[in-house]
Design a protein around this motif. Structure first.
Motif, PDB file in Angstrom:
ATOM      1  N   PHE A 204      93.296  -2.577 -27.702  1.00 14.19           N
ATOM      2  CA  PHE A 204      93.656  -1.195 -28.041  1.00 14.19           C
ATOM      3  C   PHE A 204      95.176  -1.037 -28.067  1.00 14.19           C
ATOM      4  O   PHE A 204      95.892  -1.577 -27.210  1.00 14.19           O
ATOM      5  CB  PHE A 204      93.056  -0.212 -27.037  1.00 14.19           C
ATOM      6  N   SER A 205      95.628  -0.266 -29.042  1.00 16.81           N
ATOM      7  CA  SER A 205      97.058   0.029 -29.146  1.00 16.81           C
ATOM      8  C   SER A 205      97.435   1.118 -28.149  1.00 16.81           C
ATOM      9  O   SER A 205      96.571   1.747 -27.503  1.00 16.81           O
ATOM     10  CB  SER A 205      97.389   0.488 -30.565  1.00 16.81           C
ATOM     11  N   ALA A 206      98.749   1.373 -28.044  1.00 22.33           N
ATOM     12  CA  ALA A 206      99.208   2.413 -27.125  1.00 22.33           C
ATOM     13  C   ALA A 206      98.662   3.777 -27.533  1.00 22.33           C
ATOM     14  O   ALA A 206      98.283   4.600 -26.676  1.00 22.33           O
ATOM     15  CB  ALA A 206     100.739   2.437 -27.086  1.00 22.33           C
ATOM     16  N   ASP A 207      98.592   4.053 -28.832  1.00 23.08           N
ATOM     17  CA  ASP A 207      98.059   5.337 -29.286  1.00 23.08           C
ATOM     18  C   ASP A 207      96.578   5.460 -28.960  1.00 23.08           C
ATOM     19  O   ASP A 207      96.094   6.551 -28.592  1.00 23.08           O
ATOM     20  CB  ASP A 207      98.281   5.496 -30.788  1.00 23.08           C
ATOM     21  N   GLN A 208      95.833   4.388 -29.076  1.00 21.53           N
ATOM     22  CA  GLN A 208      94.412   4.432 -28.756  1.00 21.53           C
ATOM     23  C   GLN A 208      94.195   4.658 -27.252  1.00 21.53           C
ATOM     24  O   GLN A 208      93.303   5.416 -26.855  1.00 21.53           O
ATOM     25  CB  GLN A 208      93.732   3.141 -29.216  1.00 21.53           C
ATOM     26  N   VAL A 209      94.997   4.016 -26.438  1.00 24.31           N
ATOM     27  CA  VAL A 209      94.891   4.216 -24.994  1.00 24.31           C
ATOM     28  C   VAL A 209      95.246   5.661 -24.633  1.00 24.31           C
ATOM     29  O   VAL A 209      94.609   6.282 -23.774  1.00 24.31           O
ATOM     30  CB  VAL A 209      95.795   3.220 -24.240  1.00 24.31           C
ATOM     31  N   ALA A 210      96.268   6.212 -25.282  1.00 22.10           N
ATOM     32  CA  ALA A 210      96.631   7.602 -25.024  1.00 22.10           C
ATOM     33  C   ALA A 210      95.477   8.534 -25.373  1.00 22.10           C
ATOM     34  O   ALA A 210      95.199   9.506 -24.652  1.00 22.10           O
ATOM     35  CB  ALA A 210      97.877   7.962 -25.828  1.00 22.10           C
ATOM     36  N   ALA A 211      94.770   8.262 -26.471  1.00 17.06           N
ATOM     37  CA  ALA A 211      93.629   9.083 -26.851  1.00 17.06           C
ATOM     38  C   ALA A 211      92.496   8.950 -25.845  1.00 17.06           C
ATOM     39  O   ALA A 211      91.797   9.930 -25.539  1.00 17.06           O
ATOM     40  CB  ALA A 211      93.156   8.695 -28.251  1.00 17.06           C
ATOM     41  N   GLN A 212      92.304   7.766 -25.298  1.00 23.14           N
ATOM     42  CA  GLN A 212      91.260   7.561 -24.285  1.00 23.14           C
ATOM     43  C   GLN A 212      91.588   8.322 -22.997  1.00 23.14           C
ATOM     44  O   GLN A 212      90.699   8.933 -22.379  1.00 23.14           O
ATOM     45  CB  GLN A 212      91.114   6.063 -24.010  1.00 23.14           C
ATOM     46  N   LEU A 213      92.842   8.296 -22.588  1.00 26.66           N
ATOM     47  CA  LEU A 213      93.236   9.037 -21.392  1.00 26.66           C
ATOM     48  C   LEU A 213      93.045  10.542 -21.592  1.00 26.66           C
ATOM     49  O   LEU A 213      92.589  11.246 -20.677  1.00 26.66           O
ATOM     50  CB  LEU A 213      94.693   8.724 -21.048  1.00 26.66           C
ATOM     51  N   GLN A 214      93.382  11.038 -22.760  1.00 27.73           N
ATOM     52  CA  GLN A 214      93.192  12.456 -23.041  1.00 27.73           C
ATOM     53  C   GLN A 214      91.712  12.810 -23.046  1.00 27.73           C
ATOM     54  O   GLN A 214      91.320  13.906 -22.594  1.00 27.73           O
ATOM     55  CB  GLN A 214      93.828  12.808 -24.384  1.00 27.73           C
ATOM     56  N   LEU A 215      90.875  11.907 -23.533  1.00 29.60           N
ATOM     57  CA  LEU A 215      89.429  12.140 -23.538  1.00 29.60           C
ATOM     58  C   LEU A 215      88.898  12.266 -22.119  1.00 29.60           C
ATOM     59  O   LEU A 215      88.054  13.126 -21.824  1.00 29.60           O
ATOM     60  CB  LEU A 215      88.729  11.003 -24.281  1.00 29.60           C
TER      61      LEU A 215
END
Length: 457
Positions: A204-215
Protein backbone atom coordinates in the motif's frame (compact mmCIF):
# COMPACT_ATOMS: atom_id res chain seq x y z
CA UNK A 1 -20.38 163.75 0.26
CA UNK A 2 -17.22 162.94 1.97
CA UNK A 3 -17.19 159.89 4.31
CA UNK A 4 -16.23 160.61 7.81
CA UNK A 5 -13.51 158.58 9.30
CA UNK A 6 -14.26 156.46 12.31
CA UNK A 7 -12.98 157.99 15.40
CA UNK A 8 -10.28 156.03 17.27
CA UNK A 9 -11.66 153.82 20.02
CA UNK A 10 -11.44 155.12 23.45
CA UNK A 11 -10.66 153.17 26.50
CA UNK A 12 -13.92 152.22 28.20
CA UNK A 13 -14.54 152.91 31.75
CA UNK A 14 -15.69 150.56 34.42
CA UNK A 15 -14.05 147.37 32.91
CA UNK A 16 -16.25 147.14 29.82
CA UNK A 17 -15.01 145.22 26.83
CA UNK A 18 -12.67 147.22 24.86
CA UNK A 19 -11.94 149.07 28.05
CA UNK A 20 -9.03 148.97 30.41
CA UNK A 21 -7.65 145.50 31.76
CA UNK A 22 -9.34 144.69 35.05
CA UNK A 23 -6.27 142.92 36.34
CA UNK A 24 -4.21 145.88 35.55
CA UNK A 25 -2.16 143.97 33.00
CA UNK A 26 -2.30 146.71 30.63
CA UNK A 27 -5.10 145.13 28.44
CA UNK A 28 -3.39 141.73 27.67
CA UNK A 29 -5.76 138.56 27.27
CA UNK A 30 -4.84 135.88 29.92
CA UNK A 31 -6.00 132.95 27.63
CA UNK A 32 -4.19 134.20 24.57
CA UNK A 33 -1.42 131.60 24.96
CA UNK A 34 -3.64 128.67 26.11
CA UNK A 35 -3.52 125.55 23.84
CA UNK A 36 -6.43 123.03 24.25
CA UNK A 37 -4.65 119.81 23.22
CA UNK A 38 -4.67 116.17 24.61
CA UNK A 39 -2.00 116.99 27.12
CA UNK A 40 -4.18 119.77 28.54
CA UNK A 41 -7.24 117.49 28.78
CA UNK A 42 -5.32 114.63 30.45
CA UNK A 43 -3.82 117.03 32.98
CA UNK A 44 -7.18 118.47 34.03
CA UNK A 45 -7.79 117.99 37.79
CA UNK A 46 -11.59 117.54 37.49
CA UNK A 47 -13.47 115.47 34.86
CA UNK A 48 -16.94 116.65 34.15
CA UNK A 49 -19.62 113.83 34.19
CA UNK A 50 -21.89 113.37 31.23
CA UNK A 51 -25.46 114.47 31.38
CA UNK A 52 -26.82 110.84 31.44
CA UNK A 53 -24.51 109.94 34.28
CA UNK A 54 -25.73 112.85 36.34
CA UNK A 55 -29.33 111.92 35.57
CA UNK A 56 -28.94 108.29 36.59
CA UNK A 57 -27.04 109.23 39.72
CA UNK A 58 -29.86 111.52 40.80
CA UNK A 59 -32.47 108.81 40.03
CA UNK A 60 -30.62 105.94 41.81
CA UNK A 61 -30.07 108.13 44.87
CA UNK A 62 -33.70 107.52 45.88
CA UNK A 63 -34.48 104.28 43.91
CA UNK A 64 -31.53 101.82 43.68
CA UNK A 65 -31.47 99.64 40.53
CA UNK A 66 -32.68 95.94 40.68
CA UNK A 67 -30.77 93.13 38.88
CA UNK A 68 -33.27 91.39 36.50
CA UNK A 69 -31.08 88.23 36.43
CA UNK A 70 -28.97 86.77 33.68
CA UNK A 71 -26.53 89.72 33.82
CA UNK A 72 -24.13 91.03 36.37
CA UNK A 73 -24.84 94.38 37.94
CA UNK A 74 -22.32 97.12 37.57
CA UNK A 75 -21.76 96.89 41.32
CA UNK A 76 -21.26 93.11 41.45
CA UNK A 77 -17.53 93.31 41.00
CA UNK A 78 -15.46 90.89 38.94
CA UNK A 79 -16.98 87.49 38.10
CA UNK A 80 -15.86 84.56 40.26
CA UNK A 81 -13.45 82.19 38.50
CA UNK A 82 -14.96 78.96 37.25
CA UNK A 83 -14.13 75.82 39.24
CA UNK A 84 -12.61 73.03 37.23
CA UNK A 85 -13.51 70.33 39.73
CA UNK A 86 -16.20 69.91 42.33
CA UNK A 87 -19.92 69.47 42.42
CA UNK A 88 -22.32 71.99 41.04
CA UNK A 89 -24.73 73.51 43.50
CA UNK A 90 -28.08 71.78 43.36
CA UNK A 91 -31.09 73.86 42.43
CA UNK A 92 -34.13 73.49 44.60
CA UNK A 93 -36.79 71.48 42.83
CA UNK A 94 -40.17 73.05 42.25
CA UNK A 95 -43.53 71.59 41.34
CA UNK A 96 -45.43 72.55 38.15
CA UNK A 97 -46.99 75.55 39.99
CA UNK A 98 -43.59 76.95 40.96
CA UNK A 99 -43.78 76.00 44.63
CA UNK A 100 -40.56 74.62 46.13
CA UNK A 101 -40.60 70.91 46.89
CA UNK A 102 -39.31 69.57 50.22
CA UNK A 103 -35.72 68.31 49.98
CA UNK A 104 -35.16 64.55 49.77
CA UNK A 105 -33.81 62.80 52.83
CA UNK A 106 -30.20 61.94 52.14
CA UNK A 107 -28.93 58.41 52.69
CA UNK A 108 -32.12 56.65 51.48
CA UNK A 109 -31.50 56.76 47.71
CA UNK A 110 -30.18 53.16 47.83
CA UNK A 111 -33.56 51.73 48.71
CA UNK A 112 -35.04 51.81 45.21
CA UNK A 113 -32.30 49.74 43.46
CA UNK A 114 -32.18 47.37 46.44
CA UNK A 115 -35.90 46.71 46.22
CA UNK A 116 -35.54 46.07 42.48
CA UNK A 117 -32.73 43.54 43.02
CA UNK A 118 -34.70 41.74 45.75
CA UNK A 119 -37.77 41.55 43.52
CA UNK A 120 -35.75 39.99 40.67
CA UNK A 121 -34.14 37.49 43.05
CA UNK A 122 -37.52 36.40 44.38
CA UNK A 123 -38.84 35.97 40.84
CA UNK A 124 -35.85 33.86 39.76
CA UNK A 125 -36.15 31.71 42.87
CA UNK A 126 -39.83 31.15 42.22
CA UNK A 127 -39.09 30.00 38.67
CA UNK A 128 -36.26 27.66 39.69
CA UNK A 129 -37.20 26.10 43.02
CA UNK A 130 -35.75 22.74 41.99
CA UNK A 131 -32.43 24.34 41.04
CA UNK A 132 -32.21 26.07 44.42
CA UNK A 133 -32.94 22.79 46.18
CA UNK A 134 -30.22 21.00 44.25
CA UNK A 135 -27.80 23.86 44.90
CA UNK A 136 -28.50 23.73 48.62
CA UNK A 137 -28.20 19.96 48.79
CA UNK A 138 -25.06 20.06 46.71
CA UNK A 139 -23.48 22.67 48.96
CA UNK A 140 -24.36 20.74 52.10
CA UNK A 141 -23.12 17.35 50.85
CA UNK A 142 -20.01 18.47 49.01
CA UNK A 143 -21.38 17.77 45.53
CA UNK A 144 -20.27 19.21 42.21
CA UNK A 145 -21.64 22.73 42.81
CA UNK A 146 -18.14 23.98 43.62
CA UNK A 147 -15.89 21.29 42.19
CA UNK A 148 -12.43 22.14 40.91
CA UNK A 149 -11.87 21.30 37.21
CA UNK A 150 -8.98 18.97 36.46
CA UNK A 151 -6.16 19.94 34.07
CA UNK A 152 -6.63 19.36 30.36
CA UNK A 153 -4.87 16.27 28.97
CA UNK A 154 -3.79 15.86 25.34
CA UNK A 155 -4.45 12.65 23.37
CA UNK A 156 -1.96 9.87 23.99
CA UNK A 157 1.05 9.44 21.77
CA UNK A 158 2.39 6.39 23.62
CA UNK A 159 1.32 3.99 26.33
CA UNK A 160 1.15 5.82 29.69
CA UNK A 161 3.31 4.60 32.55
CA UNK A 162 0.97 5.47 35.43
CA UNK A 163 -2.73 5.87 36.12
CA UNK A 164 -4.29 9.35 36.00
CA UNK A 165 -3.84 11.30 39.25
CA UNK A 166 -6.54 11.22 41.89
CA UNK A 167 -9.17 13.95 41.84
CA UNK A 168 -11.50 15.16 44.54
CA UNK A 169 -14.33 12.71 45.07
CA UNK A 170 -17.53 14.41 44.00
CA UNK A 171 -21.07 13.46 43.11
CA UNK A 172 -21.68 14.14 39.41
CA UNK A 173 -24.88 15.91 38.41
CA UNK A 174 -26.61 16.92 35.21
CA UNK A 175 -24.89 20.33 35.39
CA UNK A 176 -21.47 18.83 36.21
CA UNK A 177 -21.44 15.30 34.74
CA UNK A 178 -17.63 14.98 34.93
CA UNK A 179 -17.19 16.07 38.54
CA UNK A 180 -14.92 13.69 40.44
CA UNK A 181 -13.57 12.06 37.27
CA UNK A 182 -10.09 12.38 35.72
CA UNK A 183 -11.82 12.12 32.36
CA UNK A 184 -12.99 15.73 32.75
CA UNK A 185 -9.68 16.83 31.26
CA UNK A 186 -9.72 14.25 28.46
CA UNK A 187 -10.45 15.18 24.84
CA UNK A 188 -14.04 15.41 23.67
CA UNK A 189 -15.17 12.69 21.33
CA UNK A 190 -13.36 12.36 18.00
CA UNK A 191 -10.74 14.95 19.06
CA UNK A 192 -8.94 12.02 20.70
CA UNK A 193 -8.64 10.16 17.38
CA UNK A 194 -5.33 11.66 16.28
CA UNK A 195 -4.09 9.75 13.24
CA UNK A 196 -0.37 9.06 12.82
CA UNK A 197 1.47 10.22 9.74
CA UNK A 198 0.82 7.76 6.95
CA UNK A 199 3.66 6.18 5.02
CA UNK A 200 3.96 3.49 2.39
CA UNK A 201 3.62 0.05 4.02
CA UNK A 202 3.78 -3.29 2.25
CA UNK A 203 1.82 -3.20 -0.99
CA UNK A 204 0.00 0.00 0.00
CA UNK A 205 1.12 3.52 -0.81
CA UNK A 206 1.17 6.36 1.71
CA UNK A 207 -2.13 7.68 0.32
CA UNK A 208 -3.76 4.27 0.65
CA UNK A 209 -2.58 3.92 4.25
CA UNK A 210 -3.93 7.40 5.02
CA UNK A 211 -7.32 6.35 3.63
CA UNK A 212 -7.28 3.20 5.77
CA UNK A 213 -6.52 5.20 8.92
CA UNK A 214 -9.36 7.59 8.14
CA UNK A 215 -11.69 4.62 7.62
CA UNK A 216 -10.82 3.33 11.09
CA UNK A 217 -11.47 6.75 12.61
CA UNK A 218 -14.87 6.92 10.92
CA UNK A 219 -15.77 3.49 12.29
CA UNK A 220 -14.70 4.36 15.85
CA UNK A 221 -16.80 7.50 15.69
CA UNK A 222 -19.89 5.70 14.37
CA UNK A 223 -19.64 2.77 16.80
CA UNK A 224 -18.85 4.66 20.01
CA UNK A 225 -19.83 8.34 19.68
CA UNK A 226 -23.04 8.44 17.64
CA UNK A 227 -25.79 9.78 20.00
CA UNK A 228 -28.40 7.64 18.25
CA UNK A 229 -26.39 4.49 18.87
CA UNK A 230 -25.69 5.46 22.49
CA UNK A 231 -29.46 5.93 22.95
CA UNK A 232 -30.04 2.31 21.92
CA UNK A 233 -30.42 2.78 18.16
CA UNK A 234 -29.15 0.46 15.49
CA UNK A 235 -25.59 1.37 14.39
CA UNK A 236 -26.26 1.55 10.67
CA UNK A 237 -23.33 3.86 9.85
CA UNK A 238 -20.86 1.59 11.65
CA UNK A 239 -22.27 -1.54 10.00
CA UNK A 240 -21.89 0.04 6.58
CA UNK A 241 -18.12 0.39 7.11
CA UNK A 242 -17.55 -3.32 7.89
CA UNK A 243 -16.67 -5.97 5.36
CA UNK A 244 -19.32 -8.60 4.63
CA UNK A 245 -18.30 -11.24 7.17
CA UNK A 246 -17.91 -8.77 10.04
CA UNK A 247 -21.14 -6.99 9.15
CA UNK A 248 -23.12 -10.25 9.17
CA UNK A 249 -21.71 -11.23 12.55
CA UNK A 250 -22.49 -7.84 14.13
CA UNK A 251 -26.01 -7.83 12.67
CA UNK A 252 -26.65 -11.30 14.11
CA UNK A 253 -25.49 -10.13 17.55
CA UNK A 254 -27.89 -7.19 17.41
CA UNK A 255 -30.76 -9.47 16.44
CA UNK A 256 -30.10 -12.18 19.05
CA UNK A 257 -27.67 -10.92 21.72
CA UNK A 258 -25.98 -13.52 23.90
CA UNK A 259 -22.92 -13.99 26.04
CA UNK A 260 -20.99 -15.44 23.10
CA UNK A 261 -22.21 -12.80 20.68
CA UNK A 262 -22.75 -9.58 22.64
CA UNK A 263 -23.33 -6.39 20.60
CA UNK A 264 -21.58 -4.30 23.28
CA UNK A 265 -18.34 -5.92 22.14
CA UNK A 266 -18.67 -3.71 19.06
CA UNK A 267 -20.98 -0.84 19.92
CA UNK A 268 -21.69 1.39 22.97
CA UNK A 269 -25.43 1.25 23.65
CA UNK A 270 -27.69 2.03 26.62
CA UNK A 271 -31.31 1.09 27.14
CA UNK A 272 -33.05 4.51 27.16
CA UNK A 273 -35.62 3.22 29.66
CA UNK A 274 -32.81 2.81 32.17
CA UNK A 275 -30.04 5.30 31.28
CA UNK A 276 -30.03 8.51 29.20
CA UNK A 277 -26.89 10.26 28.02
CA UNK A 278 -26.16 13.67 29.56
CA UNK A 279 -24.87 16.56 27.49
CA UNK A 280 -24.07 14.65 24.30
CA UNK A 281 -20.30 14.64 25.01
CA UNK A 282 -18.20 11.50 25.40
CA UNK A 283 -14.77 11.80 26.99
CA UNK A 284 -12.16 9.76 25.12
CA UNK A 285 -8.49 8.92 25.64
CA UNK A 286 -6.21 6.61 23.67
CA UNK A 287 -4.08 6.23 20.58
CA UNK A 288 -3.95 4.77 17.06
CA UNK A 289 -0.98 3.09 15.37
CA UNK A 290 -0.29 0.87 12.36
CA UNK A 291 2.27 -1.58 11.08
CA UNK A 292 2.93 -3.83 8.13
CA UNK A 293 1.69 -7.42 8.36
CA UNK A 294 3.75 -9.13 5.72
CA UNK A 295 1.77 -10.62 2.88
CA UNK A 296 -1.52 -9.83 4.63
CA UNK A 297 -1.18 -6.08 4.28
CA UNK A 298 -1.59 -3.44 7.01
CA UNK A 299 -2.66 -3.87 10.64
CA UNK A 300 -4.12 -0.84 12.46
CA UNK A 301 -4.20 -0.86 16.28
CA UNK A 302 -6.71 1.20 18.30
CA UNK A 303 -6.73 1.37 22.10
CA UNK A 304 -9.28 3.82 23.52
CA UNK A 305 -11.27 4.38 26.71
CA UNK A 306 -14.73 5.95 26.40
CA UNK A 307 -16.47 7.62 29.36
CA UNK A 308 -20.25 8.07 29.15
CA UNK A 309 -22.17 10.34 31.53
CA UNK A 310 -25.76 9.15 31.99
CA UNK A 311 -28.73 9.91 34.20
CA UNK A 312 -31.54 7.55 35.23
CA UNK A 313 -34.23 6.71 32.72
CA UNK A 314 -37.90 6.36 33.65
CA UNK A 315 -37.54 2.69 34.65
CA UNK A 316 -34.19 2.97 36.47
CA UNK A 317 -35.63 2.92 39.99
CA UNK A 318 -37.88 -0.04 39.20
CA UNK A 319 -35.01 -2.05 37.77
CA UNK A 320 -32.80 -1.22 40.74
CA UNK A 321 -35.44 -2.75 43.01
CA UNK A 322 -35.75 -5.88 40.87
CA UNK A 323 -36.47 -8.82 43.21
CA UNK A 324 -34.32 -11.26 41.24
CA UNK A 325 -31.00 -9.70 40.26
CA UNK A 326 -28.17 -11.77 38.90
CA UNK A 327 -25.71 -13.31 41.32
CA UNK A 328 -22.99 -10.97 40.07
CA UNK A 329 -24.87 -7.86 41.11
CA UNK A 330 -26.79 -6.65 38.06
CA UNK A 331 -30.45 -6.85 37.17
CA UNK A 332 -31.94 -10.13 36.11
CA UNK A 333 -30.71 -11.10 32.62
CA UNK A 334 -33.08 -10.44 29.78
CA UNK A 335 -34.02 -13.45 27.67
CA UNK A 336 -32.66 -13.09 24.12
CA UNK A 337 -35.22 -12.42 21.45
CA UNK A 338 -36.27 -15.49 19.54
CA UNK A 339 -36.11 -15.53 15.74
CA UNK A 340 -39.06 -13.72 14.24
CA UNK A 341 -39.75 -11.62 17.34
CA UNK A 342 -39.02 -7.93 17.82
CA UNK A 343 -35.36 -7.04 17.51
CA UNK A 344 -34.12 -5.35 20.73
CA UNK A 345 -32.18 -2.96 18.49
CA UNK A 346 -35.48 -1.75 17.03
CA UNK A 347 -36.44 0.09 20.23
CA UNK A 348 -37.03 3.85 20.02
CA UNK A 349 -33.96 5.60 18.63
CA UNK A 350 -32.56 8.81 20.08
CA UNK A 351 -35.06 8.92 22.92
CA UNK A 352 -34.39 11.94 25.13
CA UNK A 353 -36.19 12.12 28.46
CA UNK A 354 -36.28 15.12 30.83
CA UNK A 355 -34.73 14.82 34.27
CA UNK A 356 -38.20 15.31 35.78
CA UNK A 357 -39.04 11.76 34.70
CA UNK A 358 -37.06 10.58 37.71
CA UNK A 359 -38.86 12.68 40.31
CA UNK A 360 -36.66 15.70 39.70
CA UNK A 361 -33.45 13.86 40.55
CA UNK A 362 -30.30 15.30 38.94
CA UNK A 363 -27.63 12.87 40.10
CA UNK A 364 -25.77 11.16 37.27
CA UNK A 365 -23.22 8.40 36.94
CA UNK A 366 -20.60 7.28 34.43
CA UNK A 367 -19.81 4.08 32.55
CA UNK A 368 -16.25 3.59 31.34
CA UNK A 369 -15.64 1.34 28.34
CA UNK A 370 -12.20 0.37 27.12
CA UNK A 371 -11.78 -1.21 23.69
CA UNK A 372 -8.60 -2.65 22.23
CA UNK A 373 -9.24 -3.40 18.55
CA UNK A 374 -7.15 -4.50 15.60
CA UNK A 375 -8.28 -3.72 12.05
CA UNK A 376 -6.78 -5.55 9.08
CA UNK A 377 -6.52 -4.39 5.48
CA UNK A 378 -5.66 -7.29 3.18
CA UNK A 379 -3.90 -7.10 -0.16
CA UNK A 380 -6.84 -7.08 -2.61
CA UNK A 381 -4.63 -8.75 -5.24
CA UNK A 382 -4.36 -11.87 -3.08
CA UNK A 383 -7.57 -11.89 -1.06
CA UNK A 384 -11.22 -11.49 -1.95
CA UNK A 385 -11.88 -8.39 0.13
CA UNK A 386 -13.25 -4.93 -0.36
CA UNK A 387 -10.29 -2.53 0.12
CA UNK A 388 -12.69 0.21 1.26
CA UNK A 389 -14.19 -1.85 4.08
CA UNK A 390 -12.91 -2.90 7.50
CA UNK A 391 -12.03 -6.41 8.64
CA UNK A 392 -11.16 -7.34 12.22
CA UNK A 393 -7.81 -8.83 13.10
CA UNK A 394 -6.93 -11.23 15.89
CA UNK A 395 -6.62 -10.19 19.52
CA UNK A 396 -8.12 -7.28 21.36
CA UNK A 397 -11.22 -7.15 23.50
CA UNK A 398 -13.40 -4.79 25.52
CA UNK A 399 -14.21 -4.15 29.15
CA UNK A 400 -16.91 -2.01 30.80
CA UNK A 401 -16.90 -0.48 34.28
CA UNK A 402 -20.15 0.33 36.10
CA UNK A 403 -22.38 -1.97 34.10
CA UNK A 404 -24.33 -4.97 35.35
CA UNK A 405 -22.58 -8.29 34.90
CA UNK A 406 -24.12 -11.35 33.29
CA UNK A 407 -26.64 -9.27 31.35
CA UNK A 408 -26.36 -9.87 27.63
CA UNK A 409 -29.25 -8.01 26.06
CA UNK A 410 -27.12 -5.73 23.91
CA UNK A 411 -27.05 -2.75 26.33
CA UNK A 412 -24.98 -1.40 29.22
CA UNK A 413 -26.77 -1.24 32.58
CA UNK A 414 -25.11 1.31 34.90
CA UNK A 415 -25.84 1.59 38.62
CA UNK A 416 -26.82 4.94 40.16
CA UNK A 417 -25.81 6.16 43.61
CA UNK A 418 -29.31 7.43 44.43
CA UNK A 419 -30.58 3.83 44.30
CA UNK A 420 -27.87 2.40 46.57
CA UNK A 421 -30.18 1.93 49.58
CA UNK A 422 -32.51 -0.19 47.44
CA UNK A 423 -29.69 -2.23 45.96
CA UNK A 424 -27.98 -2.77 49.31
CA UNK A 425 -31.16 -4.31 50.70
CA UNK A 426 -31.33 -6.78 47.80
CA UNK A 427 -29.39 -10.02 48.46
CA UNK A 428 -26.67 -10.77 45.96
CA UNK A 429 -26.88 -7.36 44.34
CA UNK A 430 -23.22 -6.48 44.88
CA UNK A 431 -20.27 -7.80 42.83
CA UNK A 432 -17.56 -9.52 44.82
CA UNK A 433 -14.57 -9.46 42.46
CA UNK A 434 -11.38 -7.39 42.81
CA UNK A 435 -11.48 -3.60 42.55
CA UNK A 436 -9.86 -2.00 39.51
CA UNK A 437 -9.30 1.55 38.31
CA UNK A 438 -11.17 1.95 35.01
CA UNK A 439 -9.11 5.06 34.17
CA UNK A 440 -5.75 3.29 34.46
CA UNK A 441 -4.49 2.86 30.91
CA UNK A 442 -0.97 1.94 31.89
CA UNK A 443 -1.98 -1.73 32.19
CA UNK A 444 -2.89 -4.10 29.40
CA UNK A 445 -6.50 -5.10 28.97
CA UNK A 446 -6.92 -8.62 30.33
CA UNK A 447 -10.35 -10.18 29.63
CA UNK A 448 -11.90 -11.84 32.68
CA UNK A 449 -15.16 -13.56 33.55
CA UNK A 450 -15.12 -12.17 37.09
CA UNK A 451 -17.53 -9.41 38.04
CA UNK A 452 -15.45 -7.00 40.06
CA UNK A 453 -15.82 -3.50 41.40
CA UNK A 454 -14.34 -0.14 40.41
CA UNK A 455 -12.12 1.96 42.65
CA UNK A 456 -13.52 5.18 41.19
CA UNK A 457 -16.23 6.22 38.79
Amino acid sequence: MPIAEDPEPRPSEGGEPGGSDPSGAGGKDPFADLVLDDEFVKGAAVTEQSGRTRMLAAQWKHTPPVDPGGRRSVDDGPAAPKRRFGRKPKLQAVDPWGNPRPPKRRGLEWRTPLFAVLAIAVLVAALNIEGLRNWYQGGSTGSSASHTPVPTVAPETAKPTTAPPKVDADQPTVDHPWAGSPAEGWPNGADAFVLPDAKATGVFSADQVAAQLQLVKDYLTAANLDPQVIAGGRPEAALALLDRAERDQAAAALATPSKENDPTNWFSRFDPREAVQVGGVVKVQGRIGFEGDGDKGVLVHADFSYVYAVRPGPDAAKRAASPAPSASGGPKPTKPAAPGTQDPAARPVGLVLPAADVAGDTWTTRTVVRRVENFRFYDPARYQVNPKKIAFGEGGGSDSANSACDVYDGFYHPQFAQFDPVQQDTPGSRPTGPATDPYDRSKDLVPSDQCGTVSRN
